[in-house]
Design an enzyme around this catalytic site. Structure first.
Site, PDB file in Angstrom:
ATOM      1  N   CYS A   1      -3.085  11.284   2.570  1.00  0.00           N
ATOM      2  CA  CYS A   1      -3.232  10.044   1.801  1.00  0.00           C
ATOM      3  C   CYS A   1      -4.129  10.166   0.567  1.00  0.00           C
ATOM      4  O   CYS A   1      -5.249  10.666   0.632  1.00  0.00           O
ATOM      5  CB  CYS A   1      -3.754   8.949   2.705  1.00  0.00           C
ATOM      6  SG  CYS A   1      -3.752   7.334   1.898  1.00  0.00           S
TER       7      CYS A   1
ATOM      8  N   ARG B   1      14.356   2.259   7.035  1.00  0.00           N
ATOM      9  CA  ARG B   1      14.008   2.246   5.609  1.00  0.00           C
ATOM     10  C   ARG B   1      13.827   3.659   5.057  1.00  0.00           C
ATOM     11  O   ARG B   1      13.048   4.446   5.588  1.00  0.00           O
ATOM     12  CB  ARG B   1      12.706   1.465   5.402  1.00  0.00           C
ATOM     13  CG  ARG B   1      12.341   1.245   3.931  1.00  0.00           C
ATOM     14  CD  ARG B   1      10.944   0.679   3.773  1.00  0.00           C
ATOM     15  NE  ARG B   1      10.702  -0.439   4.652  1.00  0.00           N
ATOM     16  CZ  ARG B   1      11.085  -1.683   4.407  1.00  0.00           C
ATOM     17  NH1 ARG B   1      11.701  -1.980   3.289  1.00  0.00           N
ATOM     18  NH2 ARG B   1      10.826  -2.631   5.277  1.00  0.00           N
TER      19      ARG B   1
ATOM     20  N   CYS C   1     -10.910   4.549   1.218  1.00  0.00           N
ATOM     21  CA  CYS C   1     -10.674   4.286   2.647  1.00  0.00           C
ATOM     22  C   CYS C   1     -11.506   5.245   3.508  1.00  0.00           C
ATOM     23  O   CYS C   1     -11.539   6.449   3.248  1.00  0.00           O
ATOM     24  CB  CYS C   1      -9.189   4.435   2.968  1.00  0.00           C
ATOM     25  SG  CYS C   1      -8.813   4.019   4.688  1.00  0.00           S
TER      26      CYS C   1
ATOM     27  N   CYS D   1       6.979  -3.436  11.708  1.00  0.00           N
ATOM     28  CA  CYS D   1       7.500  -2.395  10.814  1.00  0.00           C
ATOM     29  C   CYS D   1       6.724  -1.138  11.155  1.00  0.00           C
ATOM     30  O   CYS D   1       5.508  -1.076  10.923  1.00  0.00           O
ATOM     31  CB  CYS D   1       7.274  -2.814   9.355  1.00  0.00           C
ATOM     32  SG  CYS D   1       7.656  -1.501   8.172  1.00  0.00           S
TER      33      CYS D   1
ATOM     34  N   CYS E   1       5.289  -8.970   4.031  1.00  0.00           N
ATOM     35  CA  CYS E   1       4.847  -7.896   4.922  1.00  0.00           C
ATOM     36  C   CYS E   1       3.461  -7.481   4.452  1.00  0.00           C
ATOM     37  O   CYS E   1       3.213  -7.459   3.236  1.00  0.00           O
ATOM     38  CB  CYS E   1       5.816  -6.713   4.820  1.00  0.00           C
ATOM     39  SG  CYS E   1       5.316  -5.295   5.826  1.00  0.00           S
TER      40      CYS E   1
ATOM     41  N   CYS F   1      -6.724  10.328   6.963  1.00  0.00           N
ATOM     42  CA  CYS F   1      -5.295  10.682   7.054  1.00  0.00           C
ATOM     43  C   CYS F   1      -4.994  11.804   6.046  1.00  0.00           C
ATOM     44  O   CYS F   1      -5.193  11.617   4.832  1.00  0.00           O
ATOM     45  CB  CYS F   1      -4.430   9.453   6.779  1.00  0.00           C
ATOM     46  SG  CYS F   1      -4.950   8.030   7.751  1.00  0.00           S
TER      47      CYS F   1
ATOM     48  N   CYS G   1       5.675  -6.615  -0.024  1.00  0.00           N
ATOM     49  CA  CYS G   1       4.800  -5.953   0.946  1.00  0.00           C
ATOM     50  C   CYS G   1       3.467  -5.611   0.298  1.00  0.00           C
ATOM     51  O   CYS G   1       3.436  -4.983  -0.766  1.00  0.00           O
ATOM     52  CB  CYS G   1       5.440  -4.664   1.441  1.00  0.00           C
ATOM     53  SG  CYS G   1       7.096  -4.899   2.077  1.00  0.00           S
TER      54      CYS G   1
END
Ligand code: SAM
Ligand code: DTB
Ligand code: SF4
Length: 331
Positions: free
Chosen positions: A69, A269, A62, A197, A137, A66, A106
């Site tokens: 991550c 959640r 990616c 979400c 999702c 972040c 998801c």
């Protein structure tokens, strides 16, 4: 009536102040738990927990940075990157998840934003999973309004896009996009008529004010997210946040409780971090109003308790999996 007491009775408010939220965090733990459990019961059956399962449909590599991550190409985390999965392979995984009682599937992709060609493949996945009778999702990074509309057309139920932390702390976590970028995508998702979400991560070295700021940002969205994932940081070796101070489980439970009180009709959640959490801490999270989990041996790239261990946990606590659609009708 003071603000926290008022929240017990009515419709969700989007005018929470930071002071009100800070006051909730400062309550003695028994008082906070009582209020959260009372709000929970006013809107949900506290014995039911919605169960989702995650699949990483495109892993690693990616371009975003972040700081927590495993999938960012900027850090050496040892993760093997892979291309977008085939639709049929994804449907195989969804069928297996359904067989264990999972109601929502998801799918996550390590993208800054999807290319239109890849989005078509994801739409085919959504259509296929829906045809199995499961909710869907996806989490694919930033979306344009047209992309959100395309996902809606495919029948997508939820889009996950987290604010992660407070507006002030955000730049200490991610430099490749802004808080406003995140809010723009959330508005596109909302405008397309897809359930939102959206939540965050606790344990990244943020202070108490940042936790207030995260909940404030979520609870003052014009419409609350239907689903609010609260993740405990899973520390990933090689990322800047790997050495953050370990999270106090009671502080984590407080974040769940304050989410429940401020967003009374949202499904909260209990998300990442359960692998390292005791049954007792998870039980406190359910008492504080958490009513959804991810099951399955893996989250996106890290271990998670599998279906067997979650069935044992539910049996131990007298909980049962909620039927599909628990949150879809909330306004
Ligand atoms: N790339 C997309 C994005 O960032 O929106 C989707 C996938 S991303 C992995 C989904 C969310 O997982 C992040 O927003 C973050 O809140 C959460 N997450 C990622 N790594 C995590 C970790 N190590 N611990 C806890 N939560 C994490
Ligand atoms: C969310 O808030 N948490 C999930 C889901 N939405 C996509 C992801 C958690 C990822 C945990 C780290 C990993 O497995 O890579
Ligand atoms: Fe990429 Fe999402 Fe990981 Fe950020 S959280 S590095 S956007 S996969």
């Amino acid at each position: 009536m003071n603000a926290p007491a008022r929240a017990l009775h009515d419709t969700p408010r989007s005018d929470w102040t930071r002071e009100e939220i800070a006051a909730l965090f400062a309550l003695p733990f028994p008082e906070l738990m009582f209020r959260a459990a009372s709000v929970h019961r006013a809107h949900f059956d506290p014995t039911q927990v919605q169960v989702s399962q995650l699949l990483s449909i495109k892993t690693g590599g990616c371009p975003e940075d972040c700081g927590y991550c495993s999938q960012s190409a900027k850090y050496h985390t040892g993760l093997k990157a892979s291309k977008l999965m085939d639709v049929e392979k994804v449907l195989e995984e969804a069928r297996a998840a359904k067989a264990t009682g999972v109601s929502r599937f998801c799918m996550g992709a390590a993208w800054r934003n999807p290319k239109d060609k890849d989005l078509e493949t994801v739409c085919a996945m959504v259509e296929g999973v829906k045809a199995l009778g499961m909710e869907t999702c996806v989490t694919l990074g930033m979306l344009t309004g047209a992309q959100a509309a395309r996902l809606k057309q495919s029948g997508l139920d939820y889009y996950n896009h987290n604010l992660d932390t407070s507006p002030e702390y955000y730049r200490h976590i991610i430099s490749t996009r802004t808080y406003d970028d995140r809010l723009d995508t959330l508005a596109h998702v909302r405008d397309a008529g897809i359930n939102v979400c959206c939540g965050g991560i606790v344990g990244m070295g943020e202070n108490a004010t940042d936790r207030v700021g995260l909940i404030h940002a979520l609870a003052t969205l014009p419409v609350h997210p239907e689903s609010v994932p609260i993740n405990a940081l899973v520390q990933i070796t090689g990322t800047p946040k790997a050495l953050a101070q370990p999270l106090d489980p009671i502080d984590f439970v407080r974040v769940i409780a304050v989410s429940r009180i401020t967003m009374p009709k949202s499904v909260v959640r209990l998300t990442a971090g359960r692998e390292e959490m005791s049954d007792e801490t998870q039980a406190l999270c359910f008492l504080a109003g958490a009513n959804s989990i991810f099951t399955g041996a893996k989250l996106l790239t890290t271990p998670n308790p599998g279906a067997d261990s979650d069935q044992a946990l539910f049996a131990r606590l007298g909980l049962s999996p909620a039927p599909t659609g628990m949150a879809a009708d909330h306004a």
